[in-house]
Design an enzyme around this catalytic site. Structure first.
Site, PDB file in Angstrom:
ATOM      1  N   LYS A 235       0.829  -1.208   0.000  1.00  0.00           N
ATOM      2  CA  LYS A 235       0.000   0.000   0.000  1.00  0.00           C
ATOM      3  C   LYS A 235       0.871   1.270   0.000  1.00  0.00           C
ATOM      4  CE  LYS A 235      -2.243  -2.019   3.389  1.00  0.00           C
ATOM      5  NZ  LYS A 235      -3.224  -2.497   4.377  1.00  0.00           N
TER       6      LYS A 235
ATOM      7  N   ASP B 173      -6.066  -6.868   9.303  1.00  0.00           N
ATOM      8  CA  ASP B 173      -7.435  -6.318   9.254  1.00  0.00           C
ATOM      9  C   ASP B 173      -8.487  -7.352   8.819  1.00  0.00           C
ATOM     10  OD1 ASP B 173      -6.349  -6.332   6.716  1.00  0.00           O
ATOM     11  OD2 ASP B 173      -6.837  -4.258   6.229  1.00  0.00           O
TER      12      ASP B 173
END
Ligand code: GLC
Length: 418
Positions: free
Chosen positions: A122, A158
């Site tokens: 990311k 997550d």
């Protein structure tokens, strides 16, 4: 998946999370949760009673580029500073607080509280953290300050938080899926199928596996669907030749794929009269939220948002340009929906549960107007006869981390008794 879980060469890491059970309704007390994965870092205080969340306090801290790309120690010192700021502002300085750390990057886990960073993804790329234990770095930073009494009990991803939070909402949940800046999934696997298990087993029947499907294809197996546009997006990305699948589907990249296609269409003189604006030529200028807005126009048979976006990007356009850009956004979104559905359907087939709830979270899933309906259609088509539902489990990375800390505490007590 089968190769990954047997520790054979595979681009699917299939990491053991060491979480062998879901919340059982006995979770009790105050827990801290940290959530690191995007440009916002969150510290959360959760108060649980009989497994239910009765109070929650959240504070957001922005992580600027200099921290996301700078030295690792500075990043963790900043995280510790935020923990200390949060604890102080809530008058919790003297209190011993169990903490769950959501660190949404690929990790090699040697236990529930050991997570060695495999690679950044990311928008992060801090040198000198890859190969090191994120929990250890966090503990060291907290100890350097020495002004709080938090105890880091677990590190998680997550997707894991989303599965756990989903299970609280619906007991049939066995898959956690993120479609946000990045994309990944985890699921509850039979423990006897899992080869990588460091430390002692305690008769666990199941365990959550973090697939890390963002890296799917990093060994070349997905090159057959790679277009020139994908290659361009990869070339412009922070870490090239890494996270192939994620770059086909997730929020960090969808807008950029669309932009690269639009630039090619302008070069071919079939869009915007053959003239691009400086903005359109700027990497990252066409965001994934623009893709969602254009898609909303398609759904509503409108062109208001699309025109607004063109104005923002300084483009001169006619009605044909709107039709073309809508078509590009639809094609790129539809490919993402199909690819995610192929993996989700394969997972459903592997699980062989009579009825499965898939907990989903992430900005792309939440804000894209028709990803969900496409996924429902494609998964049904690709896993015929499998009963499933997609359940939005919001903020699993926060709430899930608190719940995992509570599970970790329970396991610690149970194992010390045996
Ligand atoms: C990236 C990370 C993964 C995370 C996903 C969604 O793929 O490697 O751990 O789950 O993003 O945030």
């Amino acid at each position: 998946m089968e190769r990954g879980i047997h520790e054979q060469p595979s681009s699917l890491q299939m990491e053991n999370t060491y979480i062998p059970e879901l919340p059982d309704g006995t979770e009790e007390g105050m827990f801290l949760a940290l959530d690191l994965g995007g440009t916002n870092f969150r510290v959360i205080l959760l108060e649980l009673s009989n497994g239910a969340l009765i109070r929650e306090k959240v504070k957001h801290y922005h992580i600027g580029e200099e921290l996301r790309l700078g030295c690792g120690e500075r990043l963790f010192d900043f995280l510790a500073e935020c923990v200390s700021d949060f604890v102080r502002s809530h008058d919790l300085t003297g209190i011993r607080l169990p903490l769950g750390f959501t660190f949404s990057f690929p990790m090699i886990q040697k236990g529930l509280d050991v997570g060695i960073l495999v690679t950044w993804t990311k928008s992060f790329n801090c040198p000198s953290v890859v190969g090191r234990d994120a929990v250890q770095m966090l503990r060291e930073a907290i100890n350097r300050r020495g002004d709080t009494h938090v105890e880091v009990l677990a590190v998680l991803n997550d997707t894991t938080g989303t599965l756990i939070q989903g299970a609280v909402l619906d007991r049939r949940t066995v898959i956690g899926l993120i479609l946000g800046t990045g994309s990944n999934a985890c699921y509850m696997e039979r423990a006897d199928r899992v080869q990588h298990w460091e430390g002692q087993r305690h008769g666990e029947k199941q365990v959550i596996i973090d697939i890390e499907w963002g890296a799917f294809g990093d060994n070349g197996v997905l090159d057959f669907i790679k277009t020139d546009y994908d290659r361009k997006v990869d070339d412009n990305s922070l870490i090239t030749n890494s996270f192939t699948f994620e770059k086909y589907i997730s929020g960090k990249y969808l807008g950029e794929i669309v932009r690269v296609i639009l630039v090619k269409l302008v070069e071919d003189c079939v869009l915007f009269g053959g003239t691009a604006s400086d903005m359109l030529l700027t990497s990252g200028a066409f965001t994934t939220s623009f893709v969602s807005l254009v898609e909303q126009d398609t759904v509503d048979d409108s062109c208001d948002s699309t025109s607004e976006i063109f104005d923002k990007l300084g483009l001169s356009y006619d009605p044909d340009d709107i039709t073309i850009v809508k078509y590009v956004c639809e094609t790129v979104s539809n490919r993402a929906a199909l690819l995610v559905s192929i993996c989700t359907a394969t997972l459903l087939e592997r699980l062989d549960c009579p009825d499965t709830t898939i907990a989903v979270d992430g900005s792309l899933y939440k804000y894209h107007p028709r990803l969900k309906s496409w996924m429902n259609k494609y998964i049904r088509l690709l896993a015929p006869g499998k009963k499933f539902r997609l359940l939005l489990a919001e903020d699993g990375s926060g709430k899930g981390a608190g719940l995992v800390a509570a599970i970790a505490l329970r396991l610690k007590q149970r194992f010390s008794d045996t």
